[in-house]
Design a protein around this motif. Structure first.
Motif, PDB file in Angstrom:
ATOM      1  N   LEU A 190      55.977  48.421  37.951  1.00 10.49           N
ATOM      2  CA  LEU A 190      55.895  49.416  39.020  1.00 10.49           C
ATOM      3  C   LEU A 190      55.797  48.762  40.400  1.00 10.49           C
ATOM      4  O   LEU A 190      55.612  49.458  41.401  1.00 10.49           O
ATOM      5  N   GLY A 191      55.855  47.432  40.423  1.00  9.50           N
ATOM      6  CA  GLY A 191      55.876  46.724  41.703  1.00  9.50           C
ATOM      7  C   GLY A 191      54.509  46.444  42.291  1.00  9.50           C
ATOM      8  O   GLY A 191      54.384  46.109  43.475  1.00  9.50           O
ATOM      9  N   LEU A 192      53.444  46.568  41.477  1.00 12.23           N
ATOM     10  CA  LEU A 192      52.102  46.322  42.010  1.00 12.23           C
ATOM     11  C   LEU A 192      51.775  44.837  42.024  1.00 12.23           C
ATOM     12  O   LEU A 192      52.130  44.102  41.088  1.00 12.23           O
ATOM     13  N   ASP A 193      51.054  44.435  43.044  1.00 14.40           N
ATOM     14  CA  ASP A 193      50.532  43.075  43.165  1.00 14.40           C
ATOM     15  C   ASP A 193      49.349  42.919  42.189  1.00 14.40           C
ATOM     16  O   ASP A 193      48.533  43.825  42.041  1.00 14.40           O
ATOM     17  N   HIS A 194      49.263  41.740  41.500  1.00 11.17           N
ATOM     18  CA  HIS A 194      48.174  41.518  40.537  1.00 11.17           C
ATOM     19  C   HIS A 194      46.800  41.726  41.156  1.00 11.17           C
ATOM     20  O   HIS A 194      45.924  42.353  40.569  1.00 11.17           O
ATOM     21  N   GLN A 195      46.611  41.159  42.359  1.00 10.05           N
ATOM     22  CA  GLN A 195      45.269  41.235  42.974  1.00 10.05           C
ATOM     23  C   GLN A 195      44.915  42.676  43.318  1.00 10.05           C
ATOM     24  O   GLN A 195      43.781  43.117  43.075  1.00 10.05           O
ATOM     25  N   ALA A 196      45.887  43.417  43.839  1.00  8.70           N
ATOM     26  CA  ALA A 196      45.603  44.812  44.208  1.00  8.70           C
ATOM     27  C   ALA A 196      45.239  45.617  42.956  1.00  8.70           C
ATOM     28  O   ALA A 196      44.266  46.391  42.954  1.00  8.70           O
ATOM     29  N   LEU A 197      46.000  45.405  41.888  1.00  9.49           N
ATOM     30  CA  LEU A 197      45.706  46.160  40.666  1.00  9.49           C
ATOM     31  C   LEU A 197      44.349  45.743  40.093  1.00  9.49           C
ATOM     32  O   LEU A 197      43.563  46.584  39.642  1.00  9.49           O
ATOM     33  N   PHE A 198      44.069  44.423  40.136  1.00 10.17           N
ATOM     34  CA  PHE A 198      42.756  43.961  39.674  1.00 10.17           C
ATOM     35  C   PHE A 198      41.636  44.621  40.479  1.00 10.17           C
ATOM     36  O   PHE A 198      40.633  45.079  39.910  1.00 10.17           O
ATOM     37  N   ASP A 199      41.795  44.672  41.802  1.00 14.23           N
ATOM     38  CA  ASP A 199      40.743  45.257  42.649  1.00 14.23           C
ATOM     39  C   ASP A 199      40.479  46.710  42.257  1.00 14.23           C
ATOM     40  O   ASP A 199      39.340  47.176  42.304  1.00 14.23           O
ATOM     41  N   VAL A 200      41.547  47.421  41.872  1.00 10.88           N
ATOM     42  CA  VAL A 200      41.367  48.815  41.448  1.00 10.88           C
ATOM     43  C   VAL A 200      40.720  48.879  40.058  1.00 10.88           C
ATOM     44  O   VAL A 200      39.678  49.507  39.857  1.00 10.88           O
ATOM     45  N   THR A 213      36.133  39.951  33.631  1.00 14.57           N
ATOM     46  CA  THR A 213      35.635  38.600  33.386  1.00 14.57           C
ATOM     47  C   THR A 213      36.713  37.672  32.854  1.00 14.57           C
ATOM     48  O   THR A 213      36.612  36.463  32.989  1.00 14.57           O
ATOM     49  N   TYR A 214      37.752  38.246  32.225  1.00 14.22           N
ATOM     50  CA  TYR A 214      38.691  37.419  31.456  1.00 14.22           C
ATOM     51  C   TYR A 214      40.125  37.847  31.758  1.00 14.22           C
ATOM     52  O   TYR A 214      40.995  37.834  30.897  1.00 14.22           O
ATOM     53  N   CYS A 215      40.330  38.225  33.016  1.00 12.58           N
ATOM     54  CA  CYS A 215      41.591  38.841  33.450  1.00 12.58           C
ATOM     55  C   CYS A 215      42.828  38.092  32.912  1.00 12.58           C
ATOM     56  O   CYS A 215      42.939  36.869  33.066  1.00 12.58           O
ATOM     57  N   PRO A 216      43.759  38.807  32.249  1.00  9.82           N
ATOM     58  CA  PRO A 216      44.887  38.135  31.598  1.00  9.82           C
ATOM     59  C   PRO A 216      46.010  37.669  32.527  1.00  9.82           C
ATOM     60  O   PRO A 216      46.996  37.104  32.037  1.00  9.82           O
ATOM     61  N   VAL A 217      45.893  37.910  33.840  1.00  7.48           N
ATOM     62  CA  VAL A 217      46.893  37.361  34.771  1.00  7.48           C
ATOM     63  C   VAL A 217      46.215  36.329  35.672  1.00  7.48           C
ATOM     64  O   VAL A 217      45.028  36.432  35.971  1.00  7.48           O
TER      65      VAL A 217
END
Ligand code: NAD
Length: 296
Positions: A190-200, A213-217
Motif C-alpha cells: 500500500l506504499g507505507l513507510d516501515h517506520q510510519a507503520l511501526f509508529d502506528v 519488541t521483535y519487529c520483523p522489518v
C-alpha cells in the motif's frame, strides 16, 4: 546452592549461564558444540569436557537443549551421576508428556520444568519469564537459582504445567509473528513507510511483542533480528518444533486451534524451503511471495 552445572550453552543457555556467574554462582557448563563452549567461556563459565565432570559436585543442574529427545537423553544420564536431593531444572521447550517423563527419571532429586519466554534479549538482560511446573517445595527451592535470569517467575501447577503454559504462549507467538509480518507486507504494497507503520502499530490496538519488541522489518527496533539479516534470535526450526508440539497437544486434548494449525503449516513450508536456521521473524520474506495462498 553455590555451584550450578549448565548443560546446553546455545543462543539462550550461554547468556543465562553468564547471568548466574554475575550473580556469584560457580557455574560449570557443557555443550557438544565448540562455538557454544567458547561463547560461554567468554561469560565466565568454567567449561567441562563431559556432562559427568560438569555435574560433579554441583548443587543444581540446568538443561537448556533443543528438543525433548535430547532432554530425556541427558536426564537419563543425570540419573546415573547426580547426588540425591540435587535440584534439576529443565528450561528447554519440550512436550508436556516428555516433561512429565523427565521428572519421573529423577525421583530422588528436586525437579522442575521451567521453560522461558523473552528471547535472546531477555536471556542477555536477565529478564526472562519462567513458567514453572513442579511441587510447591521444589518451586521455592528453584527460586534463588532462577532469579538472576528472571524478570518474572510464574508457578503454573504440577509437573509438566510449565511446558503446557509455554506451548500456549509460543502458539500465540507464532500466530502473532505471522500477523505482524502480514501487516508489514500489506503496508509495503500500500506504499507505507516501515517506520510510519511501526509508529502506528506499536502505539495502537495492533501492538504486540512481535511488533513492539521483535519487529520483523529492519529499522524500527534496533535489536530485532531483521537488522542482522535474520540471524537468530529464535530459529524458525525451533518455532516449527513448538507449533508442532502445540498442534499435538491440541489434538491430544481435543482443543480447537485453527490458527495455530495454519501457523504450523506456514512454518513447515518456510523451514521446508531451507530457512530453518534463520530467525522466525524471517517468515516475512516468505509472505512477500505467493506461498501463503497455496497453504490455505
Ligand atoms: P540452540 O540450538 O542455540 O542451543 C542448544 C544447545 O544445546 C546447542 O549449543 C547444542 O550444541 C547443545 N546441545 C545439543 N545436544 C547436547 C547434548 N547432548 N549435551 C550438551 N549440549 C547439547 O537453541 P536455543 O535457542 O538456545 O534454545 C534452547 C531451548 O530453549 C530450545 O528448546 C528452545 O525451543 C528454547 N527457547 C528458545 C528461545 C530463543 O529465543 N532462542 C526462547 C525461549 C525458549
Amino acid at each position: 546452592i553455590r555451584s550450578i552445572a549448565f548443560i546446553g550453552l546455545g543462543n539462550m543457555g550461554a547468556p543465562m549461564a553468564g547471568n548466574l556467574v554475575k550473580a556469584g554462582f560457580a557455574v560449570t557448563g557443557f555443550d557438544v558444540a565448540p562455538a557454544a563452549r567458547d561463547h560461554a567461556r567468554e561469560r565466565g563459565v568454567r567449561i567441562a569436557d563431559t556432562i559427568g565432570s560438569a555435574v560433579d559436585g554441583a548443587d543444581a543442574v540446568i538443561t537448556m537443549l533443543p528438543n525433548s529427545a535430547l532432554v530425556l537423553e541427558v536426564w537419563t544420564r543425570l540419573a546415573a551421576i547426580v547426588r540425591p536431593g540435587t535440584l534439576v531444572i529443565d528450561s528447554s521447550t519440550i512436550d508436556v508428556e516428555g516433561a512429565r517423563a523427565a521428572h519421573g527419571l529423577l525421583p530422588g532429586c528436586i525437579t522442575i520444568d521451567a521453560p522461558v519466554s523473552g528471547g535472546t534479549s531477555g536471556a542477555e538482560a536477565g529478564t526472562l519469564s519462567f513458567m514453572l511446573g513442579g511441587d510447591a517445595a521444589a518451586i521455592e527451592a528453584a527460586r534463588p537459582v532462577l532469579e538472576p535470569m528472571a524478570g518474572r517467575i510464574i508457578p503454573c501447577g504440577s509437573a509438566g504445567a510449565g511446558q503446557a503454559a509455554k506451548l500456549c504462549n509460543n502458539m500465540l507467538l507464532g500466530i502473532s509473528m505471522i500477523g505482524a509480518a502480514e501487516a508489514f507486507v500489506l503496508g509495503e504494497k500500500l506504499g507505507l513507510d516501515h517506520q510510519a507503520l511501526f509508529d502506528v502499530l506499536s502505539t495502537s490496538s495492533g501492538q504486540c511483542w512481535s511488533v513492539n519488541t521483535y519487529c520483523p522489518v529492519p529499522g524500527p527496533v534496533p535489536a530485532s533480528p531483521a537488522n542482522r539479516d535474520y540471524a537468530p534470535g529464535f530459529a524458525s526450526a525451533l518455532m516449527l518444533k513448538d507449533l508442532r508440539l502445540a498442534s499435538q497437544a491440541a489434538t491430544d486434548c481435543t482443543a480447537s486451534t485453527p490458527l495455530g494449525a495454519h501457523a504450523r503449516r506456514l512454518y513447515e513450508d518456510f523451514v521446508g524451503s531451507g530457512q530453518g536456521h534463520r530467525d522466525f521473524s524471517a517468515i516475512i520474506a516468505f509472505l512477500r511471495e505467493d506461498h501463503s495462498v497455496q497453504t490455505v
